[in-house]
Design a protein around this motif. Structure first.
Motif, PDB file in Angstrom:
ATOM      1  N   GLY A  74       3.959  -6.040   1.913  1.00 39.06           N
ATOM      2  CA  GLY A  74       3.275  -6.495   0.701  1.00 39.06           C
ATOM      3  C   GLY A  74       3.170  -5.359  -0.298  1.00 39.06           C
ATOM      4  O   GLY A  74       4.150  -4.675  -0.535  1.00 39.06           O
ATOM      5  N   ARG A  75       1.983  -5.121  -0.791  1.00 46.49           N
ATOM      6  CA  ARG A  75       1.809  -4.024  -1.737  1.00 46.49           C
ATOM      7  C   ARG A  75       0.836  -2.983  -1.212  1.00 46.49           C
ATOM      8  O   ARG A  75       0.093  -2.356  -1.950  1.00 46.49           O
ATOM      9  CB  ARG A  75       1.360  -4.586  -3.084  1.00 46.49           C
ATOM     10  N   ALA A  88      -5.743   8.518  -2.445  1.00 43.53           N
ATOM     11  CA  ALA A  88      -6.370   8.260  -3.744  1.00 43.53           C
ATOM     12  C   ALA A  88      -5.405   8.592  -4.885  1.00 43.53           C
ATOM     13  O   ALA A  88      -5.315   7.852  -5.875  1.00 43.53           O
ATOM     14  CB  ALA A  88      -7.657   9.080  -3.878  1.00 43.53           C
ATOM     15  N   MET A  89      -4.644   9.684  -4.712  1.00 42.30           N
ATOM     16  CA  MET A  89      -3.669  10.064  -5.761  1.00 42.30           C
ATOM     17  C   MET A  89      -2.565   9.018  -5.860  1.00 42.30           C
ATOM     18  O   MET A  89      -2.119   8.671  -6.960  1.00 42.30           O
ATOM     19  CB  MET A  89      -3.049  11.430  -5.440  1.00 42.30           C
ATOM     20  N   ALA A 133      -2.112  -0.448  -3.165  1.00 45.38           N
ATOM     21  CA  ALA A 133      -3.173  -0.188  -2.192  1.00 45.38           C
ATOM     22  C   ALA A 133      -2.589   0.694  -1.086  1.00 45.38           C
ATOM     23  O   ALA A 133      -1.372   0.722  -0.889  1.00 45.38           O
ATOM     24  CB  ALA A 133      -3.664  -1.506  -1.612  1.00 45.38           C
ATOM     25  N   THR A 134      -3.447   1.432  -0.404  1.00 43.59           N
ATOM     26  CA  THR A 134      -2.979   2.256   0.718  1.00 43.59           C
ATOM     27  C   THR A 134      -3.873   2.016   1.926  1.00 43.59           C
ATOM     28  O   THR A 134      -5.009   1.544   1.783  1.00 43.59           O
ATOM     29  CB  THR A 134      -3.026   3.766   0.391  1.00 43.59           C
ATOM     30  N   GLU A 135      -3.331   2.354   3.082  1.00 48.31           N
ATOM     31  CA  GLU A 135      -4.120   2.247   4.311  1.00 48.31           C
ATOM     32  C   GLU A 135      -3.756   3.425   5.193  1.00 48.31           C
ATOM     33  O   GLU A 135      -2.572   3.724   5.368  1.00 48.31           O
ATOM     34  CB  GLU A 135      -3.750   0.925   4.996  1.00 48.31           C
TER      35      GLU A 135
END
Ligand SMILES: NCc1[nH]cc(CCC(=O)O)c1CC(=O)O
Length: 300
Positions: free
Chosen positions: A3-4, A25-26, A34-36
């Motif tokens: 996904g994204r 965050a950067m 989005a990140t995980e």
């Protein structure tokens, strides 16, 4: 990619998680994705491995790179100083974010600096580079091998197991422990490890978001790290080689200090060179690192 959401592989230590959180965050800011964070346990994290048999080279990074190559994560965040010089096929350090303080820090129980420590004080470090430089500056000090994460090492000072310890200032700062620093050690006294304080953001070369994440790259930080790591490569260092390299950037020129020591710090070579930067800055940085390494090895 799923996904994204970009999956960011990280070691599970508090320091690694803090560093990966900064990079996440950067990336979110630069790409809108989005990140995980996905924590990965590495061989280097196994404190049961005795000091007499150090983990294999690149132990901190190897497993993280494996999961990156396998496509289980999209991005890996490393402390650059723990990354072996040899590239991995298909992977690229797409970004070196703005580097933090490169220097080593003294954390002492009495709140005093290196030169003020009482005669015979016990100083904790397992780094051959730090041990060699400390011994040269203060032959009376007793170097005590201590291992473990940043908190463990700071606790050993608090508890009086050692009178002081030497850690990377960047790690202490990133964990909010900067107030514990009693001295930022002059790089001329203790030359920092190549790339200390810098992060490496690694991705597969063919990843569709590699170019977007590459926007996090800080060209000045990359220039300094390239010069310092070229020294590592030039002296064919392993992670038990007592090698320091520290590059300073003054706009139009690069200065590079490097030091190679035997394990007691008695035999050592110290080299300082400077170069003017032309149009090919990364090439100039590489050549400066090569020249310094050759001098250290007594070949120039
Ligand atoms: N070898 C462990 C390690 N790897 C990176 C850092 C600190 C953070 C950095 O240098 O970017 C540390 C801890 C230390 O040396 O005190």
């Amino acid at each position: 990619m799923r996904g994204r959401t970009l999956l960011i592989g990280t070691r599970a230590s508090a320091l690694a998680m803090a560093q990966s959180g900064l990079v996440a965050a950067m990336i979110e800011k630069a790409t809108g994705l989005a990140t995980e964070l996905v924590s990965v346990r590495t061989e280097g994290d196994d404190v049961r491995i005795p000091l007499s048999s150090p983990p294999r080279p690149g132990a901190f990074a190897a497993r993280l790179r494996d999961v990156l190559v396998a496509g289980e994560v999209d991005v890996a965040v490393h402390s650059f100083k723990d990354l072996p010089f040899a590239p991995v096929e298909g992977l690229s350090v797409v970004a070196i974010p703005p580097r933090a303080v490169a220097r080593d820090a003294l954390v002492s129980r009495a709140g005093i600096g290196l030169d003020a420590l009482a005669e015979g004080s016990r100083v904790g470090t397992s780094s051959p580079r730090r041990a060699a430089a400390l011994t040269r500056r203060r032959p009376d000090l007793r170097i005590v091998p201590i291992r473990g994460n940043v908190d463990t090492r700071v606790r050993k000072v608090r508890d009086g197991v050692v009178d002081a310890a030497v850690l990377a200032a960047a790690g202490l700062n990133r964990l909010g422990r900067g107030a514990e620093i009693t001295e930022l050690i002059d790089p001329a006294v203790l030359v920092p490890a190549p790339a200390q304080g810098a992060l490496a953001v690694e991705m597969r070369c063919d990843h569709p978001w590699a170019a977007a994440v590459a926007h996090l790259d800080d060209p000045d930080s990359r220039l300094r790290v390239v010069a310092e790591r070229q020294v590592l490569s030039g002296v064919q260092a392993t992670c038990t080689t007592a090698i320091g390299a520290y590059c300073q950037f003054t706009g139009s020129s690069l200065g590079l200090i490097a030091e190679l020591s035997d394990h007691r710090g008695v035999e050592h070579a110290h080299v300082e060179l400077r170069t003017t930067l032309g149009d090919d800055r990364l090439g100039d940085a590489t050549r400066l690192g090569e020249r310094v390494a050759a001098k250290l090895m007594g070949r120039a």
